[in-house]
Design a protein around this motif. Structure first.
Motif, PDB file in Angstrom:
ATOM      1  N   ARG B  27      30.600  30.007  49.104  1.00  0.00           N
ATOM      2  CA  ARG B  27      31.526  29.449  48.111  1.00  0.00           C
ATOM      3  C   ARG B  27      31.935  30.486  47.059  1.00  0.00           C
ATOM      4  NH1 ARG B  27      32.262  24.361  49.031  1.00  0.00           N
ATOM      5  NH2 ARG B  27      30.748  23.448  50.435  1.00  0.00           N
ATOM      6  N   VAL B  28      30.954  31.268  46.635  1.00  0.00           N
ATOM      7  CA  VAL B  28      31.249  32.316  45.658  1.00  0.00           C
ATOM      8  C   VAL B  28      32.219  33.331  46.244  1.00  0.00           C
ATOM      9  CG1 VAL B  28      30.251  34.284  44.422  1.00  0.00           C
ATOM     10  CG2 VAL B  28      29.105  32.064  44.353  1.00  0.00           C
ATOM     11  N   GLU B  29      31.981  33.723  47.494  1.00  0.00           N
ATOM     12  CA  GLU B  29      32.860  34.706  48.121  1.00  0.00           C
ATOM     13  C   GLU B  29      34.269  34.148  48.299  1.00  0.00           C
ATOM     14  OE1 GLU B  29      31.499  36.412  51.923  1.00  0.00           O
ATOM     15  OE2 GLU B  29      33.530  37.242  52.098  1.00  0.00           O
ATOM     16  N   LEU B  30      34.350  32.876  48.699  1.00  0.00           N
ATOM     17  CA  LEU B  30      35.653  32.218  48.822  1.00  0.00           C
ATOM     18  C   LEU B  30      36.391  32.259  47.486  1.00  0.00           C
ATOM     19  CD1 LEU B  30      37.854  30.332  49.974  1.00  0.00           C
ATOM     20  CD2 LEU B  30      36.274  28.425  49.748  1.00  0.00           C
ATOM     21  N   PHE B  31      35.690  31.898  46.427  1.00  0.00           N
ATOM     22  CA  PHE B  31      36.303  31.909  45.102  1.00  0.00           C
ATOM     23  C   PHE B  31      36.746  33.325  44.702  1.00  0.00           C
ATOM     24  CE2 PHE B  31      35.981  32.290  40.450  1.00  0.00           C
ATOM     25  CZ  PHE B  31      36.950  31.365  40.086  1.00  0.00           C
ATOM     26  N   ASN B  32      35.905  34.319  44.982  1.00  0.00           N
ATOM     27  CA  ASN B  32      36.265  35.686  44.601  1.00  0.00           C
ATOM     28  C   ASN B  32      37.478  36.207  45.355  1.00  0.00           C
ATOM     29  OD1 ASN B  32      34.157  35.723  42.823  1.00  0.00           O
ATOM     30  ND2 ASN B  32      32.775  36.867  44.160  1.00  0.00           N
ATOM     31  N   ARG B  33      37.524  35.916  46.668  1.00  0.00           N
ATOM     32  CA  ARG B  33      38.673  36.377  47.452  1.00  0.00           C
ATOM     33  C   ARG B  33      39.942  35.680  46.978  1.00  0.00           C
ATOM     34  NH1 ARG B  33      37.767  38.757  52.817  1.00  0.00           N
ATOM     35  NH2 ARG B  33      35.551  39.082  53.179  1.00  0.00           N
ATOM     36  N   LEU B  34      39.834  34.378  46.759  1.00  0.00           N
ATOM     37  CA  LEU B  34      40.968  33.587  46.272  1.00  0.00           C
ATOM     38  C   LEU B  34      41.483  34.139  44.941  1.00  0.00           C
ATOM     39  CD1 LEU B  34      42.653  30.998  45.946  1.00  0.00           C
ATOM     40  CD2 LEU B  34      40.573  29.778  45.366  1.00  0.00           C
ATOM     41  N   THR B  35      40.567  34.391  44.020  1.00  0.00           N
ATOM     42  CA  THR B  35      40.954  34.933  42.718  1.00  0.00           C
ATOM     43  C   THR B  35      41.681  36.259  42.879  1.00  0.00           C
ATOM     44  OG1 THR B  35      38.990  33.922  41.749  1.00  0.00           O
ATOM     45  CG2 THR B  35      40.095  35.605  40.440  1.00  0.00           C
ATOM     46  N   HIS B  36      41.118  37.117  43.721  1.00  0.00           N
ATOM     47  CA  HIS B  36      41.682  38.441  43.924  1.00  0.00           C
ATOM     48  C   HIS B  36      43.072  38.374  44.560  1.00  0.00           C
ATOM     49  CE1 HIS B  36      41.988  42.343  46.154  1.00  0.00           C
ATOM     50  NE2 HIS B  36      41.770  42.765  44.926  1.00  0.00           N
ATOM     51  N   VAL B  37      43.202  37.582  45.634  1.00  0.00           N
ATOM     52  CA  VAL B  37      44.486  37.486  46.328  1.00  0.00           C
ATOM     53  C   VAL B  37      45.556  36.895  45.412  1.00  0.00           C
ATOM     54  CG1 VAL B  37      45.718  36.375  48.223  1.00  0.00           C
ATOM     55  CG2 VAL B  37      43.461  37.310  48.612  1.00  0.00           C
ATOM     56  N   CYS B  38      45.213  35.847  44.676  1.00  0.00           N
ATOM     57  CA  CYS B  38      46.235  35.218  43.828  1.00  0.00           C
ATOM     58  C   CYS B  38      46.587  36.109  42.633  1.00  0.00           C
ATOM     59  CB  CYS B  38      45.789  33.822  43.384  1.00  0.00           C
ATOM     60  SG  CYS B  38      45.701  32.658  44.780  1.00  0.00           S
ATOM     61  N   PHE B  39      45.653  36.901  42.149  1.00  0.00           N
ATOM     62  CA  PHE B  39      45.985  37.876  41.105  1.00  0.00           C
ATOM     63  C   PHE B  39      47.019  38.869  41.643  1.00  0.00           C
ATOM     64  CE2 PHE B  39      45.301  41.483  38.183  1.00  0.00           C
ATOM     65  CZ  PHE B  39      45.221  40.840  36.969  1.00  0.00           C
ATOM     66  N   GLU B  40      46.771  39.353  42.856  1.00  0.00           N
ATOM     67  CA  GLU B  40      47.706  40.296  43.489  1.00  0.00           C
ATOM     68  C   GLU B  40      49.073  39.675  43.739  1.00  0.00           C
ATOM     69  OE1 GLU B  40      46.343  41.855  47.179  1.00  0.00           O
ATOM     70  OE2 GLU B  40      45.497  43.647  46.264  1.00  0.00           O
ATOM     71  N   LYS B  41      49.080  38.420  44.198  1.00  0.00           N
ATOM     72  CA  LYS B  41      50.354  37.796  44.574  1.00  0.00           C
ATOM     73  C   LYS B  41      51.133  37.302  43.352  1.00  0.00           C
ATOM     74  CE  LYS B  41      49.735  37.041  49.423  1.00  0.00           C
ATOM     75  NZ  LYS B  41      50.652  37.450  50.496  1.00  0.00           N
ATOM     76  N   CYS B  42      50.444  36.924  42.277  1.00  0.00           N
ATOM     77  CA  CYS B  42      51.140  36.238  41.168  1.00  0.00           C
ATOM     78  C   CYS B  42      51.296  37.044  39.876  1.00  0.00           C
ATOM     79  CB  CYS B  42      50.409  34.937  40.816  1.00  0.00           C
ATOM     80  SG  CYS B  42      50.441  33.694  42.122  1.00  0.00           S
ATOM     81  N   ILE B  43      50.415  37.994  39.629  1.00  0.00           N
ATOM     82  CA  ILE B  43      50.415  38.609  38.298  1.00  0.00           C
ATOM     83  C   ILE B  43      51.181  39.932  38.285  1.00  0.00           C
ATOM     84  CG2 ILE B  43      48.960  39.349  36.372  1.00  0.00           C
ATOM     85  CD1 ILE B  43      48.641  36.394  37.131  1.00  0.00           C
ATOM     86  N   GLU B  44      52.107  40.013  37.369  1.00  0.00           N
ATOM     87  CA  GLU B  44      52.931  41.198  37.197  1.00  0.00           C
ATOM     88  C   GLU B  44      52.025  42.384  36.821  1.00  0.00           C
ATOM     89  OE1 GLU B  44      55.030  44.077  35.066  1.00  0.00           O
ATOM     90  OE2 GLU B  44      53.949  42.547  33.907  1.00  0.00           O
ATOM     91  N   LYS B  45      52.165  43.492  37.588  1.00  0.00           N
ATOM     92  CA  LYS B  45      51.173  44.564  37.505  1.00  0.00           C
ATOM     93  C   LYS B  45      51.241  45.479  36.281  1.00  0.00           C
ATOM     94  CE  LYS B  45      49.493  45.208  42.131  1.00  0.00           C
ATOM     95  NZ  LYS B  45      48.600  44.127  41.713  1.00  0.00           N
ATOM     96  N   ARG B  46      52.363  45.466  35.561  1.00  0.00           N
ATOM     97  CA  ARG B  46      52.425  46.419  34.448  1.00  0.00           C
ATOM     98  C   ARG B  46      51.681  45.929  33.217  1.00  0.00           C
ATOM     99  NH1 ARG B  46      58.412  46.762  33.933  1.00  0.00           N
ATOM    100  NH2 ARG B  46      58.037  44.684  34.818  1.00  0.00           N
TER     101      ARG B  46
END
Lengths: 93, 85, 93, 85, 93, 85
Positions: B27-46
Motif C-alpha cells: 500500500r505504501v509503495e502504491l501510494f508513493n508511485r501514485l504521488t510521484h506519477v501525478c506530480f510528474e503529470k500535473c505539476i508545472e515544473k518551473r
C-alpha cells in the motif's frame, strides 16, 4: 556472486527448512505485489495523459488492458530467458 | 513434541506478521508511485508559485481517480488469469 | 487484493497487538524517511541544473522552497483522495 | 507479570533495532539517489573515456554539495511544519 | 533528523552489539548488491540500444567497461564528498 | 556460558538467513530491473495490440541476453577490483 550460498539447504534441520520456505514464500508475495505496482505504473504512464475527466475514456481503458496483457506476456518471456541463462542453456543468435 | 508444535505455531505467527507487513508495504509503495506519477503529470515544473493552482488541484484529483481505476482493471485481469494475486 | 487480512487485529492477544503496532510505527517511520528522500530528489532535479558553484544561487533556492511546499501540499491532497477511494466514497467528476 | 515485563522489554529492544535499521536505510537511500542524480547531471553519456575528466570531477563535487544543501533546506521546512521528522 | 540515535551504541550489552554489527553487515551486503544492480542498469541503458544480435558488439562492450569504471570512480568520489559533509568539513567553492 | 554460546549460535543462524534473504532480494531486483529496461527498449508504447509481435519477441530475447552479458562483465570487473562482492 556465487550461487552456492543456498546450496546446502537440504542439510538444514527441519525447523530451519520451514523457516527458509516461509521466508521464500514471503519474498514471493512481496515480489508479486511489486510486479503488480510496477505494471500499474507502467501502463498508467503509457496510456493516460489527459486529465479533463476523472474516469478513463474508452481509448485509455483499452490501451491499459492491452498494455497489461503485453506486460504480463513480456515478463513471462523475460522470466523464461532469464531462467535459461541462470541454468547455462545456450540459445541460437 | 510439544516443542515442535510450539515452533510450528511460532512460525505461523511470524508468517502472519510477515504477510501483513508485505501487504502494508504494498500500500505504501502504491501510494508513493501514485504521488510521484501525478506530480510528474500535473505539476508545472518551473515552480513559480508555492501554491497549487486550480488547474493543478483538479488534475491531481482526476489523476488519483484514474490511477485507482487502472489499479482495479489490472487487479481484475490478474485475478481472472492467475485465480490468485 | 482484499483488505480483510488485517481485519481480525482486534482478536489478537495483547502481546501481538503491541508487536503489530510496533511494526506499523516502524513502517511509518520508513515511509516518512522515503518521502523525505523522494521530495529532495524531485526538487533537486526540477530546480538545480548548473554546477558552476558549489552553493545554490538565490533562484535555485527559492525554486527548491516552492517545489517542496508544492510537493507537500500535493502529497497531502493525493493522500486525501486516496483515502476516500479506499473507503469507497464517490466524488463528482 | 515478570513475563509481561520481559515481553515489554524485548519489544522495546526490537523497536530500537528496527528504528536504527530504518535510519541506516534512509542514509543508504539518500546516498544512492544522490549518486544516481549526480551521475545523470554530470557524466557525459557516451562514455568515450574510462576516466572522469576535470569538468566531471568538479561537477560531482558541486552536485553533492548542492544536493546536501537541498536536503538541509527541506529538512528545515519539514522540521518547522511538522515539529518532528 | 539527528545522528544521535546510534550514539549510545557503546553502552549496549555485548549481545546487542553483536546483533547491531550483524545488522550493519547485512545492510552493507544489501547495499553493495543494490549498487551492483544500479551500475548494470545504468551502463546497459547508456551503452546498449540495438537488438539485432544477442551478443554485445565490440563497441557496446567497451562502452560498458568504460561506463562501469567511471561509475565506480564517480561513486567513490561522491562517497568522499558525502562523508566530508556528514562530518561538517568545509571545502572551497 | 552455555547461554552465551547459544546466543552466538542463534546470531550466526540469523546472519545466514539474513544473507540468504539479501541474495534472493538481489536476484528479484535484477529480474525487475531487467524486465523494466527491456519493456522500455523493446515494446512499442502505443499498445495497439495485446500480443507481442515477432519483432518485439526477438528484441526481448536479445535484450535479456545482452543484459546478462553486462551483468557478467561488471561482475568480473568488481571481482578483480575488490576481490570480493
Amino acid at each position: 556472486m556465487d550461487k552456492s550460498m543456498l546450496g546446502d539447504i537440504d542439510n538444514l534441520p527441519d525447523e530451519d527448512k520451514m523457516r527458509m520456505s516461509a521466508m521464500i514464500e514471503q519474498l514471493q508475495m512481496r515480489d508479486s505485489l511489486r510486479m503488480y505496482n510496477a505494471l500499474v505504473e507502467t501502463c498508467f504512464k503509457d496510456c493516460v495523459d489527459t486529465f479533463r475527466r476523472k474516469t478513463l475514456d474508452k481509448q485509455e481503458e483499452s490501451c491499459v488492458r492491452r498494455c497489461a496483457e503485453k506486460f504480463l506476456k513480456h515478463s513471462m518471456r523475460v522470466g523464461m530467458r532469464f531462467a535459461e541463462l541462470n541454468q547455462g542453456v545456450a540459445t541460437p543468435d | 513434541m510439544a516443542a515442535a508444535k510450539d515452533v510450528q505455531r511460532e512460525l505461523e505467527k511470524e508468517m502472519m506478521f510477515g504477510m501483513a507487513e508485505k501487504e502494508m508495504e504494498y500500500r505504501v509503495e502504491l501510494f508513493n508511485r501514485l504521488t510521484h506519477v501525478c506530480f510528474e503529470k500535473c505539476i508545472e515544473k518551473r515552480h513559480k508559485e508555492a501554491e497549487l493552482n486550480m488547474g493543478e488541484n483538479s488534475c491531481i484529483d482526476r489523476c488519483v481517480s484514474k490511477y485507482w481505476q487502472v489499479t482495479n482493471i489490472v487487479g481484475g485481469m490478474l485475478g481472472t488469469q492467475q485465480t490468485q494475486m
